[in-house]
Design a protein around this motif. Structure first.
Motif, mmCIF file in Angstrom:
data_model
loop_
_atom_site.group_PDB
_atom_site.id
_atom_site.type_symbol
_atom_site.label_atom_id
_atom_site.label_comp_id
_atom_site.label_asym_id
_atom_site.label_seq_id
_atom_site.Cartn_x
_atom_site.Cartn_y
_atom_site.Cartn_z
ATOM 1 N N ALA A 1 11.456 1.673 3.538
ATOM 2 C CA ALA A 1 10.304 2.561 3.390
ATOM 3 C C ALA A 1 9.959 2.777 1.920
ATOM 4 O O ALA A 1 8.785 2.779 1.526
ATOM 5 N N THR A 2 10.983 2.944 1.106
ATOM 6 C CA THR A 2 10.795 3.193 -0.325
ATOM 7 C C THR A 2 10.014 2.066 -0.996
ATOM 8 O O THR A 2 9.099 2.304 -1.790
ATOM 9 N N TYR A 3 10.360 0.820 -0.652
ATOM 10 C CA TYR A 3 9.745 -0.323 -1.313
ATOM 11 C C TYR A 3 8.511 -0.849 -0.584
ATOM 12 O O TYR A 3 7.887 -1.802 -1.038
ATOM 13 N N ILE B 1 14.633 -4.927 -8.325
ATOM 14 C CA ILE B 1 13.790 -5.627 -9.301
ATOM 15 C C ILE B 1 13.039 -6.785 -8.637
ATOM 16 O O ILE B 1 11.845 -6.977 -8.859
ATOM 17 N N GLY B 2 13.732 -7.534 -7.804
ATOM 18 C CA GLY B 2 13.128 -8.718 -7.210
ATOM 19 C C GLY B 2 12.098 -8.418 -6.136
ATOM 20 O O GLY B 2 11.048 -9.087 -6.074
ATOM 21 N N PHE B 3 12.359 -7.421 -5.295
ATOM 22 C CA PHE B 3 11.423 -7.154 -4.203
ATOM 23 C C PHE B 3 10.067 -6.659 -4.709
ATOM 24 O O PHE B 3 9.029 -7.093 -4.191
ATOM 25 N N PRO B 4 10.004 -5.760 -5.702
ATOM 26 C CA PRO B 4 8.693 -5.388 -6.250
ATOM 27 C C PRO B 4 7.923 -6.583 -6.808
ATOM 28 O O PRO B 4 6.697 -6.649 -6.672
ATOM 29 N N LEU B 5 8.630 -7.526 -7.429
ATOM 30 C CA LEU B 5 7.964 -8.729 -7.937
ATOM 31 C C LEU B 5 7.382 -9.549 -6.788
ATOM 32 O O LEU B 5 6.262 -10.078 -6.894
ATOM 33 N N LEU B 6 8.123 -9.638 -5.683
ATOM 34 C CA LEU B 6 7.640 -10.356 -4.511
ATOM 35 C C LEU B 6 6.411 -9.662 -3.928
ATOM 36 O O LEU B 6 5.400 -10.318 -3.623
ATOM 37 N N SER B 7 6.481 -8.348 -3.773
ATOM 38 C CA SER B 7 5.350 -7.586 -3.227
ATOM 39 C C SER B 7 4.117 -7.720 -4.116
ATOM 40 O O SER B 7 3.000 -7.912 -3.629
ATOM 41 N N ALA B 8 4.349 -7.618 -5.430
ATOM 42 C CA ALA B 8 3.230 -7.729 -6.368
ATOM 43 C C ALA B 8 2.604 -9.115 -6.304
ATOM 44 O O ALA B 8 1.372 -9.260 -6.341
ATOM 45 N N GLY C 1 3.773 -3.371 -6.462
ATOM 46 C CA GLY C 1 5.042 -3.536 -7.164
ATOM 47 C C GLY C 1 5.776 -2.236 -7.420
ATOM 48 O O GLY C 1 6.875 -2.251 -7.989
ATOM 49 N N SER C 2 5.203 -1.117 -7.005
ATOM 50 C CA SER C 2 5.845 0.181 -7.228
ATOM 51 C C SER C 2 6.716 0.551 -6.032
ATOM 52 O O SER C 2 6.763 -0.159 -5.026
ATOM 53 N N ALA C 3 7.416 1.667 -6.141
ATOM 54 C CA ALA C 3 8.277 2.150 -5.058
ATOM 55 C C ALA C 3 8.243 3.667 -5.050
ATOM 56 O O ALA C 3 8.208 4.312 -6.099
ATOM 57 N N SER C 4 8.264 4.240 -3.863
ATOM 58 C CA SER C 4 8.115 5.689 -3.716
ATOM 59 C C SER C 4 9.407 6.431 -4.046
ATOM 60 O O SER C 4 10.493 6.002 -3.688
#
Length: 323
Positions: free
Chosen positions: A104-106, A239-246, A271-274
């Motif tokens: 949920a956060t990411y 670090i990697g998952f925000p790059l993937l989402s972005a 690329g952000s997270a809550s």
């Protein structure tokens, strides 16, 4: 790599520098603290300003196809990225509630990262549409709902808890303030902005500095307290998952034909997270989820990464792809 001048412009802005002042104070074991009521007030004020200015600009620009495309991409990413995050995190030794909370956060977004990104784009003369504030608000909720489905799919969560969480998601302070102020800005338009220009303009910068000072304190203290819970796998994910989402957001924005500024802002959001809305919801839905993992990962790893590298990198990628 992001352009060096744009990275320096972001890192040397007063608000970002105050974040590092707070972090250094925490690492030095300073007793500096921002009282919680003041911190909450600043958070609500920032959301009011972002929503109101977005509503005014949206009215001036009109609810065009760019808004519908950005909103559609944002909602789809927010709803579906937690599924991918869940699949990745299942390979770790984390328990299911913590995995769902991380998912949920990411999948959700950060208001403060949005504000920092907005300031960065304005510095570069690359403004995004005001309606991106509405996209921000729309992207907060779907990820939480997806995580609740994943959590309850294992038989966890009582009906009463689910009702409380859904109420928190839809009528919580963040959602009401962002959407409500956006609506007020849309209805009042430039006449309303003329009356509140000082309140939502110059004063916003000072409040953002104060708020990021507090965030720096919290992030560093969370890192010192919960750093041992952040395994190499969790750090790599943060670090990697925000790059993937972005990257996915940027590609979809290009296919949808969004303007460069809107695409950059959508990418920054993806690329952000809550670390505000999701912890509030997970406190009710998944009380066994380890906040030392999912809050610390977002606040002490992903948020500083985005301030130092991410925002400038996403903006540079959009600039390159749109040239």
């Amino acid at each position: 790599m992001p352009d060096l001048s744009s990275s320096l412009a972001l890192l040397t802005s007063p608000a970002i520098l105050f974040f590092f002042v707070g972090a250094l104070a925490a690492f030095a074991r300073s007793d500096l603290t921002i009282p919680e009521p003041i911190a909450k007030g600043l958070s609500l004020y920032l959301m009011l300003c972002i929503g109101f200015k977005g509503g005014v600009e949206a009215r001036a620009a009109g609810m065009n196809s760019d808004f519908l495309s950005a909103a559609g991409i944002g909602v789809v990413l927010s709803a579906l990225m937690p599924l991918l995050a869940f699949a990745i995190l299942k390979r770790t030794k984390l328990d299911r509630p913590t995995i769902c909370a991380l998912a949920a956060t990411y999948g959700s977004v950060s208001v403060v990262t949005f504000a920092a990104g907005q300031q960065h784009l304005e510095t570069l003369g690359l403004a995004s549409g005001g309606y991106m504030a509405a996209v921000l608000a729309l992207m907060e909720t779907p990820a939480i709902l997806t995580a609740l489905l994943l959590l309850n799919g294992a038989g966890r969560g009582q009906p009463g808890q689910r009702r409380k969480v859904l109420r928190e998601v839809f009528v919580g302070a963040a959602s009401v303030m962002l959407l409500g102020s956006f609506l007020v800005g849309t209805l009042s338009g430039e006449a309303g902005m003329a009356k509140l220009e000082l309140f939502v303009g110059p004063l916003f910068q000072g409040a953002l500095c104060f708020f990021l000072l507090d965030i720096g304190l919290i992030a560093a203290r969370r890192l010192m307290e919960g750093g041992r819970k952040l395994t190499p796998g969790v750090i790599a994910f943060a670090i990697g998952f925000p790059l993937l989402s972005a990257g996915l957001a940027l590609g979809l924005a290009r296919l949808a034909g969004l303007g460069e500024g809107n695409a950059a802002m959508l990418t920054i959001l993806a690329g952000s997270a809550s670390y505000i809305a999701v912890p509030a919801a997970m406190r009710l839905a998944a009380p066994k989820a380890d906040a030392g993992v999912f809050v610390t990962a977002s606040l002490a790893i992903t948020f500083p990464f985005n301030l130092i590298v991410g925002i400038a990198l996403y903006t540079a990628a959009a600039n390159w792809l749109w040239r």
